[in-house]
Design a protein around this motif. Structure first.
Motif, short mmCIF file in Angstrom:
data_model
loop_
_atom_site.label_atom_id
_atom_site.label_comp_id
_atom_site.label_asym_id
_atom_site.label_seq_id
_atom_site.Cartn_x
_atom_site.Cartn_y
_atom_site.Cartn_z
N TRP A 1 37.71 45.96 40.65
CA TRP A 1 38.50 45.22 41.64
C TRP A 1 37.63 44.23 42.39
CZ3 TRP A 1 43.33 44.47 41.35
CH2 TRP A 1 44.18 45.43 40.81
N CYS A 2 36.42 44.62 42.74
CA CYS A 2 35.52 43.70 43.45
C CYS A 2 35.13 42.53 42.56
CB CYS A 2 34.28 44.44 43.93
SG CYS A 2 34.62 45.60 45.27
N THR A 3 34.90 42.80 41.29
CA THR A 3 34.56 41.73 40.35
C THR A 3 35.74 40.77 40.18
OG1 THR A 3 33.07 43.23 39.20
CG2 THR A 3 33.74 41.26 38.01
N LEU A 4 36.94 41.32 40.09
CA LEU A 4 38.13 40.48 39.97
C LEU A 4 38.30 39.61 41.22
CD1 LEU A 4 40.69 39.72 38.38
CD2 LEU A 4 41.84 41.57 39.60
N MET A 5 38.12 40.20 42.39
CA MET A 5 38.25 39.44 43.63
C MET A 5 37.19 38.31 43.69
SD MET A 5 38.27 40.81 47.58
CE MET A 5 36.63 41.47 47.51
N TYR A 6 35.98 38.63 43.31
CA TYR A 6 34.90 37.65 43.27
C TYR A 6 35.24 36.50 42.31
CZ TYR A 6 30.20 35.85 42.28
OH TYR A 6 29.11 35.05 42.10
N ALA A 7 35.76 36.83 41.13
CA ALA A 7 36.10 35.80 40.15
C ALA A 7 37.23 34.90 40.64
CB ALA A 7 36.48 36.45 38.82
N ILE A 8 38.23 35.49 41.27
CA ILE A 8 39.35 34.68 41.79
C ILE A 8 38.88 33.73 42.87
CG2 ILE A 8 41.49 34.84 43.12
CD1 ILE A 8 42.12 37.39 41.50
N ILE A 9 38.04 34.21 43.77
CA ILE A 9 37.53 33.34 44.84
C ILE A 9 36.68 32.22 44.25
CG2 ILE A 9 35.94 33.29 46.81
CD1 ILE A 9 37.11 36.10 47.51
N LEU A 10 35.85 32.54 43.27
CA LEU A 10 35.05 31.49 42.62
C LEU A 10 35.95 30.45 41.95
CD1 LEU A 10 32.05 33.39 41.02
CD2 LEU A 10 31.98 31.78 42.91
N LEU A 11 37.00 30.90 41.29
CA LEU A 11 37.91 29.96 40.63
C LEU A 11 38.64 29.07 41.63
CD1 LEU A 11 39.40 32.14 37.77
CD2 LEU A 11 38.02 30.08 37.53
N ILE A 12 39.11 29.64 42.72
CA ILE A 12 39.82 28.84 43.72
C ILE A 12 38.91 27.76 44.28
CG2 ILE A 12 40.83 28.93 46.05
CD1 ILE A 12 41.96 31.71 45.25
N PHE A 13 37.72 28.14 44.71
CA PHE A 13 36.80 27.15 45.25
C PHE A 13 36.30 26.20 44.16
CE2 PHE A 13 36.57 29.99 48.90
CZ PHE A 13 36.47 29.08 49.95
N GLY A 14 36.12 26.69 42.94
CA GLY A 14 35.69 25.83 41.84
C GLY A 14 36.70 24.73 41.55
N VAL A 15 37.98 25.08 41.56
CA VAL A 15 39.03 24.07 41.34
C VAL A 15 39.03 23.06 42.48
CG1 VAL A 15 41.53 23.75 41.24
CG2 VAL A 15 40.45 25.53 39.88
N PHE A 16 38.87 23.55 43.71
CA PHE A 16 38.83 22.64 44.87
C PHE A 16 37.70 21.63 44.74
CE2 PHE A 16 36.90 21.83 49.07
CZ PHE A 16 37.93 21.10 49.65
N PHE A 17 36.49 22.11 44.42
CA PHE A 17 35.34 21.19 44.33
C PHE A 17 35.42 20.29 43.11
CE2 PHE A 17 33.30 24.66 46.90
CZ PHE A 17 33.26 23.92 48.07
N THR A 18 35.95 20.79 42.02
CA THR A 18 36.12 19.94 40.83
C THR A 18 37.10 18.81 41.12
OG1 THR A 18 35.65 21.79 39.35
CG2 THR A 18 36.80 19.91 38.41
#
Length: 144
Positions: free
Chosen positions: A7-24
Motif C-alpha cells: 500500500w505504501c509503494t502504491l501510494m508513493y507511485a501515485i504521488i510520483l505520477l501525479i507530480f510527474g504529469v504536472f511537471f511534464t
C-alpha cells in the motif's frame, strides 16, 4: 507484513505520477514557446512522464541535489518551481512520516501479539506446575 509495504509503494507511485504529469505538462508548455527551445536540462529531466518520475525519485531519495532540479525547472516558470517545493515538502513531511508510522504500528501490533503469547505460555507452565505439585501431594497422602 507485505500488505502495508504494498500500500505504501502504491501510494508513493501515485504521488510520483501525479507530480510527474504536472511537471511534464509545465515543461512541454514552456518548450512550446520559441524562447526555450534549447534548454537541455528541462528536456532531460522533465519531458516524458518517466523522466519526470525518475527525477522526482532522485530528488526524494537523495540521488540528485534539490537545488539543481529546482533550477532545471526555471524555464518552465514559477508555478513549476513552486510545485517542486510543494512536492519536496509534502513527500518529506507527510508521505515519509506516514510510511514510517505504518511500519511502526505494524511492529507494535506484532510485539503486542508476542507479549500475549508469552503471557499465555507462562500461564500454561504455571498450571502444569500446579498439577504436578498436586500429583505429588496426592501420592504423599496415599503413602500415609
Amino acid at each position: 507484513t507485505i500488505g502495508p509495504l504494498l500500500w505504501c509503494t502504491l501510494m508513493y507511485a501515485i504521488i510520483l505520477l501525479i507530480f510527474g504529469v504536472f511537471f511534464t505538462g509545465g515543461a512541454a508548455a514552456s518548450l512550446a514557446s520559441d524562447a526555450n527551445q534549447g534548454d537541455g536540462e528541462l528536456v532531460d529531466h522533465w519531458i516524458g512522464v518517466q523522466n519526470a518520475v525518475f527525477t522526482l525519485s532522485m530528488a526524494m531519495l537523495g540521488g540528485q541535489d534539490w537545488g539543481d532540479i529546482y533550477d532545471s525547472l526555471g524555464p518552465a516558470g514559477w508555478t513549476s518551481q513552486f510545485g517542486f517545493i510543494v512536492f519536496i515538502g509534502f513527500t518529506h513531511i507527510a508521505l515519509l512520516n506516514t510510511v514510517t508510522a505504518v511500519f511502526i504500528k505494524c511492529a507494535f501490533m506484532k510485539f503486542e501479539h508476542d507479549r500475549e503469547f508469552v503471557v499465555q505460555q507462562e500461564q500454561e507452565e504455571k498450571r502444569d506446575y500446579l498439577l504436578s505439585v498436586k500429583q505429588i501431594f496426592m501420592e504423599l497422602d496415599e503413602d500415609c
